[in-house]
Design a protein around this motif. Structure first.
Motif, mmCIF file in Angstrom:
data_model
loop_
_atom_site.group_PDB
_atom_site.id
_atom_site.type_symbol
_atom_site.label_atom_id
_atom_site.label_comp_id
_atom_site.label_asym_id
_atom_site.label_seq_id
_atom_site.Cartn_x
_atom_site.Cartn_y
_atom_site.Cartn_z
ATOM 1 N N ILE A 125 0.855 -1.272 0.397
ATOM 2 C CA ILE A 125 -0.034 0.233 -0.538
ATOM 3 C C ILE A 125 1.160 0.955 -0.192
ATOM 4 N N ALA A 126 2.078 1.648 0.850
ATOM 5 C CA ALA A 126 3.059 2.410 1.074
ATOM 6 C C ALA A 126 3.867 2.633 -0.077
ATOM 7 N N ILE A 127 3.889 1.523 -0.937
ATOM 8 C CA ILE A 127 4.778 2.054 -1.930
ATOM 9 C C ILE A 127 3.832 2.438 -3.144
ATOM 10 N N SER A 128 2.959 2.226 -3.223
ATOM 11 C CA SER A 128 1.777 2.211 -4.444
ATOM 12 C C SER A 128 1.383 3.476 -4.321
ATOM 13 N N MET A 129 0.965 3.583 -3.418
ATOM 14 C CA MET A 129 0.469 4.946 -2.697
ATOM 15 C C MET A 129 1.359 6.627 -2.913
ATOM 16 N N ALA A 153 -7.569 1.729 9.179
ATOM 17 C CA ALA A 153 -7.211 2.129 10.218
ATOM 18 C C ALA A 153 -5.832 2.211 10.900
ATOM 19 N N ASP A 154 -4.768 0.831 10.266
ATOM 20 C CA ASP A 154 -3.606 0.883 10.697
ATOM 21 C C ASP A 154 -2.717 1.507 10.910
ATOM 22 N N THR A 155 -2.117 2.305 12.101
ATOM 23 C CA THR A 155 -1.149 3.188 11.946
ATOM 24 C C THR A 155 -0.204 3.032 11.648
ATOM 25 N N ASP A 156 0.137 1.595 10.918
ATOM 26 C CA ASP A 156 1.535 1.314 10.801
ATOM 27 C C ASP A 156 1.580 1.877 9.367
ATOM 28 N N ARG A 162 3.018 10.806 6.541
ATOM 29 C CA ARG A 162 3.788 11.719 6.565
ATOM 30 C C ARG A 162 4.705 11.593 5.674
ATOM 31 N N ALA A 163 5.083 11.091 5.095
ATOM 32 C CA ALA A 163 6.391 10.726 3.796
ATOM 33 C C ALA A 163 5.257 11.422 2.537
ATOM 34 N N LEU A 164 3.851 11.498 2.629
ATOM 35 C CA LEU A 164 3.745 12.094 0.995
ATOM 36 C C LEU A 164 3.060 13.187 1.371
ATOM 37 N N ARG A 165 2.625 13.362 2.509
ATOM 38 C CA ARG A 165 2.562 14.890 2.868
ATOM 39 C C ARG A 165 3.373 16.189 2.516
ATOM 40 N N GLU A 166 4.658 15.593 3.210
ATOM 41 C CA GLU A 166 5.388 16.326 3.449
ATOM 42 C C GLU A 166 6.367 16.036 1.635
ATOM 43 N N ASP A 167 6.709 15.400 0.920
ATOM 44 C CA ASP A 167 7.345 14.881 -0.322
ATOM 45 C C ASP A 167 6.244 16.059 -1.570
ATOM 46 N N PHE A 168 4.985 15.908 -1.216
ATOM 47 C CA PHE A 168 3.842 16.105 -2.127
ATOM 48 C C PHE A 168 2.879 17.228 -1.362
ATOM 49 N N PRO A 169 2.960 17.810 -1.678
ATOM 50 C CA PRO A 169 2.319 18.772 -0.181
ATOM 51 C C PRO A 169 1.007 19.305 -0.962
ATOM 52 N N SER A 170 0.637 19.450 -2.943
ATOM 53 C CA SER A 170 0.158 18.997 -3.548
ATOM 54 C C SER A 170 -1.132 18.826 -3.612
ATOM 55 N N ARG A 185 -14.994 2.731 18.578
ATOM 56 C CA ARG A 185 -13.018 2.473 18.847
ATOM 57 C C ARG A 185 -12.516 3.603 18.958
ATOM 58 N N THR A 186 -10.857 3.542 18.769
ATOM 59 C CA THR A 186 -10.472 4.358 19.293
ATOM 60 C C THR A 186 -10.083 5.361 17.362
ATOM 61 N N ILE A 187 -10.281 6.670 18.146
ATOM 62 C CA ILE A 187 -9.434 7.247 16.501
ATOM 63 C C ILE A 187 -7.882 6.490 16.418
ATOM 64 N N PRO A 188 -7.445 6.724 15.404
ATOM 65 C CA PRO A 188 -5.802 7.000 15.129
ATOM 66 C C PRO A 188 -5.747 8.120 14.692
ATOM 67 N N GLY A 189 -5.025 8.832 15.698
ATOM 68 C CA GLY A 189 -4.442 9.622 15.772
ATOM 69 C C GLY A 189 -3.395 10.249 15.106
ATOM 70 N N SER A 190 -2.826 9.302 14.823
ATOM 71 C CA SER A 190 -1.252 9.516 14.282
ATOM 72 C C SER A 190 -1.866 9.101 12.093
ATOM 73 N N LEU A 191 -2.855 9.003 12.141
ATOM 74 C CA LEU A 191 -3.315 8.742 10.827
ATOM 75 C C LEU A 191 -3.828 9.784 10.060
ATOM 76 N N LYS A 192 -4.524 10.573 11.372
ATOM 77 C CA LYS A 192 -5.671 11.722 11.416
ATOM 78 C C LYS A 192 -4.784 12.454 11.915
ATOM 79 N N ASP A 193 -3.267 13.002 11.717
ATOM 80 C CA ASP A 193 -2.397 14.044 11.984
ATOM 81 C C ASP A 193 -1.761 14.079 10.846
ATOM 82 N N HIS A 194 -1.686 13.456 9.920
ATOM 83 C CA HIS A 194 -1.318 12.970 8.726
ATOM 84 C C HIS A 194 -2.221 13.114 7.206
#
Length: 229
Positions: A125-129, A153-156, A162-170, A185-194
């Protein structure tokens, strides 16, 4: 806003569909609907689905579970969804013995177990995105993807967002949590932050509305909804 969605199949099934009558989910239709609810100008350009094949020897219904998964994946592919396979790995290990809910787990009291883990899905998933984001620079403006949406909902997946937000800000980043209404259920804050936005639940009405017909035409024989689904 042309949008590409990336779906963690394991997260989707166990977070949203397991134990319900809505497993024969018309995923592209549901995602297109959620995107429009988020913003009327959003449009679904592609859906990428990431999963691992069922192991019949470990499935609750044996070979029927594998046949059900195969039918559903054929239905998704017939509707234009790209499917990428990871793998399951079964290893022996140890885990603390369960005594009762009032007795804490102890490393001094362990039992032998089999551990079944899904491998490679998060990496795929990460590589494809990231690859899709990187490809946009060489494309015509009307062909570019303006938004990537993670369905998980996987915080992995946090480092990838984070990398997508930093490298492709548009690029706009969204997250759809595969959570049913009525289950806290608990909201995964780290995903929400990015991410720029996050959908917290999918309603029962939405699941019921966006179902495949019982028979989905394919290039070969139709994909048929499993009887027990």
């Amino acid at each position: 806003m042309r949008t590409a969605c990336f779906v963690d199949g394991y997260n989707l099934f166990y977070g949203l569909l397991a134990g319900t009558q809505y497993k024969w989910l018309d995923l592209p239709s549901l995602l297109a609907h959620i995107l429009r609810v988020e913003h009327p100008e959003n449009s679904l350009a592609s859906v990428s689905f990431f999963t691992s094949g069922v192991k019949p020897s470990l499935a609750s219904r044996g070979i029927l579970s594998k046949e059900a998964q195969d039918s559903y994946l054929r239905a998704l592919i017939a509707r234009g969804v790209s499917v990428t396979y990871g793998r399951h790995q079964l290893e022996s290990g140890k885990a603390p013995r369960f005594v009762d809910k009032n007795t804490p787990a102890s490393r001094l009291d362990q039992v032998d177990i089999w551990k079944l883990e899904e491998k490679e899905t998060d990496v795929h998933i990460a590589i494809s995105m990231y690859r899709l984001a990187a490809q946009q620079a060489g494309m015509m403006p009307e062909e570019r993807i303006q938004q990537l949406v993670l369905v998980s909902a996987d915080t992995d997946m946090t480092p990838a967002l984070r990398a997508l937000r930093e490298d492709f800000p548009s690029l706009r980043i969204g997250v759809i949590l595969p959570h049913r209404e009525g289950i806290k259920r608990t909201i995964p804050g780290s995903l929400k932050d990015h991410s720029h936005w996050m959908r917290h639940i999918v309603t029962t009405e939405e699941l019921a509305t966006h179902q495949f017909p019982d028979r989905v035409p394919t290039l070969k024989k139709p994909a048929v909804k499993p009887d027990y689904w």
